[in-house]
Design a protein around this motif. Sequence first.
Motif, PDB file in Angstrom:
ATOM      1  N   ILE A  76       0.868  -1.173   0.000  1.00 19.74           N
ATOM      2  CA  ILE A  76       0.000   0.000   0.000  1.00 19.74           C
ATOM      3  C   ILE A  76       0.911   1.231   0.000  1.00 19.74           C
ATOM      4  O   ILE A  76       1.743   1.387   0.891  1.00 19.74           O
ATOM      5  N   SER A  77       0.757   2.083  -0.987  1.00 17.85           N
ATOM      6  CA  SER A  77       1.559   3.307  -1.061  1.00 17.85           C
ATOM      7  C   SER A  77       0.736   4.476  -0.544  1.00 17.85           C
ATOM      8  O   SER A  77      -0.481   4.546  -0.782  1.00 17.85           O
ATOM      9  N   ALA A  78       1.415   5.397   0.147  1.00 16.94           N
ATOM     10  CA  ALA A  78       0.697   6.515   0.758  1.00 16.94           C
ATOM     11  C   ALA A  78       1.549   7.767   0.716  1.00 16.94           C
ATOM     12  O   ALA A  78       2.772   7.713   0.836  1.00 16.94           O
ATOM     13  N   GLY A  79       0.884   8.903   0.550  1.00 20.01           N
ATOM     14  CA  GLY A  79       1.578  10.186   0.629  1.00 20.01           C
ATOM     15  C   GLY A  79       2.311  10.550  -0.640  1.00 20.01           C
ATOM     16  O   GLY A  79       1.883  10.228  -1.752  1.00 20.01           O
ATOM     17  N   ALA A  80       3.429  11.217  -0.466  1.00 21.33           N
ATOM     18  CA  ALA A  80       4.171  11.743  -1.606  1.00 21.33           C
ATOM     19  C   ALA A  80       4.668  10.640  -2.524  1.00 21.33           C
ATOM     20  O   ALA A  80       4.763  10.833  -3.733  1.00 21.33           O
ATOM     21  N   CYS A  81       5.014   9.467  -1.984  1.00 17.57           N
ATOM     22  CA  CYS A  81       5.463   8.383  -2.856  1.00 17.57           C
ATOM     23  C   CYS A  81       4.310   7.841  -3.690  1.00 17.57           C
ATOM     24  O   CYS A  81       4.529   7.085  -4.639  1.00 17.57           O
ATOM     25  N   ASN A  82       3.093   8.237  -3.365  1.00 12.82           N
ATOM     26  CA  ASN A  82       1.912   7.872  -4.140  1.00 12.82           C
ATOM     27  C   ASN A  82       1.472   9.009  -5.052  1.00 12.82           C
ATOM     28  O   ASN A  82       0.389   8.951  -5.644  1.00 12.82           O
TER      29      ASN A  82
END
Length: 647
Positions: free
Chosen positions: A470-476
């Motif tokens: 699950i990717s979250a935040g700026a890396c998403n």
Amino acid sequence: MVQHRAGHRQPPDSSAGIAQVCTRGTCNVSQSARLAEGGVWIDRTQPCRFTFDGRPYTGFSGDTLASALLANGVRVVARSFKYHRPRGITGLGAEEPCALVTLGRADLAEPNARATTTLLEDGLQARSQNCWPSLKHDLGSLVQLAAPAIHAGFYYKTFMWPRWAWPWYEKGLRRMAGLGPAPQSPDADYYDKRYAVTDVLVVGAGPAGLAAALIAGRAGARIVIADENPVFAASVAGAPNRIGDSTAEQWAASVIGELASLPRVTRLTRTTAIGAYDHNFLVLNERLPRTERAPRERLWKLRARQVIIATGATERPIVFARNDLPGVMTASAARGYLRRFGVLCGRHVVVFLNNESGYATAHELAAVGADSVCVVDCRSVSESAALAAKAGIRVLLDATVSGGIGSNGLRAVEVRTDKDGRTQRLACDLLCVSGGWNPNTHLVSQNRGRLRWVEEIAAFVPDASTSEFISAGACNGRFALGDCIEDGMNAGALAARSVGLPPPAFTAPGAKGEPVGNLRPLWIVLGKGHRFVDLQNDVTAADIAMAADEGYRSVEHLKRYTTLGMGTDQGKLGNVNGLALLADAIGIAIPAIGTTTFHPPYTPVTVGAIAALETGEQANPKRRTAAHACHIRDGAVFIDAGQWERP
């Protein structure tokens, strides 16, 4: 926000002060200096003495080697890999491509240490590498005279004849190559290894990672949260942002405090996730403070039921002529050195940008008393330009920096106006570049997740449909502060449900952060001189164009032919620019080019950490039969049969 330093000149009320500086054409390079106030990471009551190339300096506890060198006015810290050009500090953390040094004594040295991630310790010894007889006077720099003949792939074409002479060629090439020599003595430190299992692993402890860990932790999940920085929430340290009714720092402190109170949460600082493998198996490298009877590093081999990637994003540069001069760095790095360490990296500042986020750097440098600040914006319209002008910051719209000027350090830049093609020279000793943001997708790619191109941010982001993580935040690809927190909370709730735990009810707090977005993609600016895409391996835009002319269409072939992204930085700053230049050269879209395959480790790791305690006899233990003592008594001669000693 860092307050204005008492007794220092206030920022100019108009562009007149800057114009006066610019008309001189060049300016004396002013030494970077530690401000009297500011620096949330340093403890000014604990000075640290260290040496660089035998010269003594002083920093503070909490400094990195890079921040301490900048604070002492050291601009040139290394020589480049191939051309031996002088290089300064470009980045703030693991993305740094240039500032590689050797730590320790000659017999117990650690080569190729990144100055931006090396924490300062009292008595630290550091020295430059890839230079002779000294960093300032490097005879290897004479190779620049032959630069037209040593383009990408030159060794494939130049050293093929006579075949018997290759060993001599190889010896010379290895001597010129820009990595430090390996130590010859056994390592006196020892290393540890640990195995662990957890419900949720959160990689990255910025706003998104903290929000994810908070929601999953409240649900009762076992959590390991790891961050490569010495403290959590490094990205909001010293920032003027607000989250809800408090500052971003206060919000982060309250979340960290709550995580500390949860018994099933393990917090790891100075810990980098270096590899992602099948079935949510990850390897983390923890760097420990130097104390007696403690391991120097610990390698974690961890399996998680669910992994949340909240590794943030890295600001990318823009390619222009002589963009490798000491004094050129990313805008976020200049802002980070100011906030975290109280270091003003230059007095006469130019900020070159193609998006809104670079304006925050201009405002903060002007607020602490930089003598002049000028923004060069390649866009014709900017929401932040008017606010910058009101703050006394000169703004040039529809303009680009076409080249840097200087020898061992930046002294001025050439600025070209797009509408009429006119050029002018702006004197400066610091150029902050903001070319957009690249999400840190390496771990997702290592785990065979695919990436997709997002036109609005001109970058690749994880494709959720192909990734186990699950990717979250700026890396998403969500760069706004409020979006990062909301994305992180949703990721934490999803992770809790995936391990069979009902998540608690939550509402994402409103947040006011730095302006982002409104990006105009700009990869390269025309100009005379070397235009470097990969600063560590000296890969230029001309090298990429030549590779395209010679028929290299695959990004993997380009990587191996030009060595783009093959240095110890793994192309964290230059890869996307290189892909864009190749796409333009062969006339296809960037998504059709794709990306290279990211391989572990994400950052370099010592062989000692990999081996841990399995060294010497423990690396290949001897096995003996029950009758071994009897065989010795009877004078038997033993042979090795696998790991067994047989008479």
